[in-house]
Write an enzyme that holds these catalytic residues in place. Structure first.
Site, PDB file in Angstrom:
ATOM      1  CB  SER A 129      -0.964   0.085   1.116  1.00 62.24           C
ATOM      2  OG  SER A 129      -1.737   1.127   1.195  1.00 62.24           O
ATOM      3  CG  HIS A 178      -4.072   4.844  -2.988  1.00 58.64           C
ATOM      4  ND1 HIS A 178      -5.269   4.316  -3.459  1.00 58.64           N
ATOM      5  CD2 HIS A 178      -3.941   4.325  -1.702  1.00 58.64           C
ATOM      6  CE1 HIS A 178      -5.302   3.094  -2.765  1.00 58.64           C
ATOM      7  NE2 HIS A 178      -4.647   2.953  -1.982  1.00 58.64           N
ATOM      8  CG  ASN A 209      -3.906  -1.901  -1.595  1.00 60.63           C
ATOM      9  OD1 ASN A 209      -5.037  -2.689  -1.992  1.00 60.63           O
ATOM     10  ND2 ASN A 209      -3.348  -2.020  -0.478  1.00 60.63           N
ATOM     11  NE  ARG A 224      -8.034  -4.946  -1.460  1.00 57.79           N
ATOM     12  CZ  ARG A 224      -8.046  -3.995  -2.376  1.00 57.79           C
ATOM     13  NH1 ARG A 224      -7.144  -3.146  -2.521  1.00 57.79           N
ATOM     14  NH2 ARG A 224      -9.591  -3.833  -2.900  1.00 57.79           N
ATOM     15  CG  HIS A 275      -7.119   8.083 -16.759  1.00 56.81           C
ATOM     16  ND1 HIS A 275      -7.874   7.192 -16.080  1.00 56.81           N
ATOM     17  CD2 HIS A 275      -7.085   9.162 -15.761  1.00 56.81           C
ATOM     18  CE1 HIS A 275      -8.373   7.709 -14.921  1.00 56.81           C
ATOM     19  NE2 HIS A 275      -7.917   8.968 -14.919  1.00 56.81           N
ATOM     20  CG  HIS A 287     -19.054  14.252   3.162  1.00 56.54           C
ATOM     21  ND1 HIS A 287     -18.204  13.043   3.310  1.00 56.54           N
ATOM     22  CD2 HIS A 287     -18.122  15.122   3.388  1.00 56.54           C
ATOM     23  CE1 HIS A 287     -17.025  13.434   3.551  1.00 56.54           C
ATOM     24  NE2 HIS A 287     -16.963  14.814   3.700  1.00 56.54           N
TER      25      HIS A 287
END
Length: 304
Positions: free
Chosen positions: A90, A104, A106, A108, A146, A176
């Site tokens: 990560s 970011h 990750n 896994r 991309h 939110h």
């Protein structure tokens, strides 16, 4: 048959490769490593880079943990078994330059063995992805980012990029705020063998995603790291970091999984920036670069 030990070993190698590339690019800071053990089983290698020429704070973490799943996680995963094994790498990088994006990544792997009476089949899958959070969205950089992800996906399945890009748009969404965390990327979960793709190919795809990180991100770093910036742009950077923080603390599934499986707190929360600001009722100036960035924080933008 690919074993969980082989997967963990290959992930550790990817961690090593990425750390070497990031140190070479920064030219000043080096990673500090802490090897840790998890109380319920397993452990990992936390590697943190701080106060560099370009990387203000970042982590490239490896873990391989096992033990008993808490009831809340079993319910969330909709599984019956208790024993689990999970391994992954990560990464979160926060640059000190407002024109260089946050990133970011990750990759896994998760498995649960079959039950002793063999009534429940084994469960295993791969997940992961890469997403970019620019403080300022530059069209050329977004298209490049991309396109690199699409190139990786297309090596394995021409449907992957569209599927996983849509998944990222929906996942990295701050409900939110009614805005995406950044310009997305790819995100996938519970990817396993099917009639169209072998287990070995899924594993190779996972590693390819991991190895797409360094060349793609470092190209963006080097494009922007020497550009001048103002104090106002730095303040905007801190404002955008607050949105990143909100997503990770409220919605991120990895954060929740780590906290609820007795993970190492410092490693889990390394994704948070060193400095962020919550400006009350901030309104971007009409026609500004800040307003343009806000207009591009939405789902469904086709960058390639």
């Amino acid at each position: 048959m690919i074993t969980k030990e082989q997967i963990a070993a290959d992930y550790q190698q990817i961690q090593d490769e990425i750390c070497t590339a990031l140190e070479a690019t920064d030219g000043k800071a080096t990673f500090e490593q802490e090897v840790w053990e998890r109380g319920g089983g397993g452990g990992g290698r936390t590697r943190i880079i701080q106060n560099g020429n370009i990387f203000e704070k970042g982590g490239v973490n490896f873990s391989a943990v096992h033990g008993q799943l808490p009831h809340t996680i079993k319910k969330a995963l909709n599984v019956e078994q208790d024993d689990f094994f999970a391994t992954g790498v990560s990464i979160v990088i926060h640059p000190n330059h407002p024109l260089v994006p946050i990133i970011h990544m990750n990759i896994r792997y998760f498995e649960m063995p079959s039950s002793f009476n063999n009534d429940t089949p084994p469960v295993r899958w791969f997940g992961g992805g890469i997403d970019l959070t620019p403080h300022y969205v530059f069209d050329d950089d977004a298209r490049y980012f991309h396109q690199q992800l699409k190139n990786t996906c297309d090596q394995f399945n021409t449907d992957f990029y569209h599927r996983f890009k849509t998944w990222a748009d929906n996942y990295f969404f701050i409900k939110h705020r009614e805005e995406t965390r950044g310009i997305g990327g790819i995100f996938y979960d519970r990817l396993t063998a099917t009639d169209d793709i072998t287990w070995e190919t899924v594993f190779e795809f996972s590693k390819a995603v991991g190895r797409t990180f360094a060349p793609t991100y470092l190209e963006l770093v080097n494009r922007n790291r020497d550009k001048p910036f103002t104090d106002e742009q730095q303040q905007w950077q801190y404002q955008r970091r607050s949105r990143y923080t909100e997503f990770n603390l409220v919605y991120d599934a990895g954060t929740k999984f780590g906290l609820e499986t007795n993970g190492r707190i410092e490693s889990i929360l390394m994704s948070l920036p060193p400095t962020a600001k919550w400006v009350y009722n901030y309104q971007a100036q009409p026609g500004s670069k800040e307003e343009k960035t806000l207009s591009l924080l939405k789902k469904g933008i086709n960058w390639v």
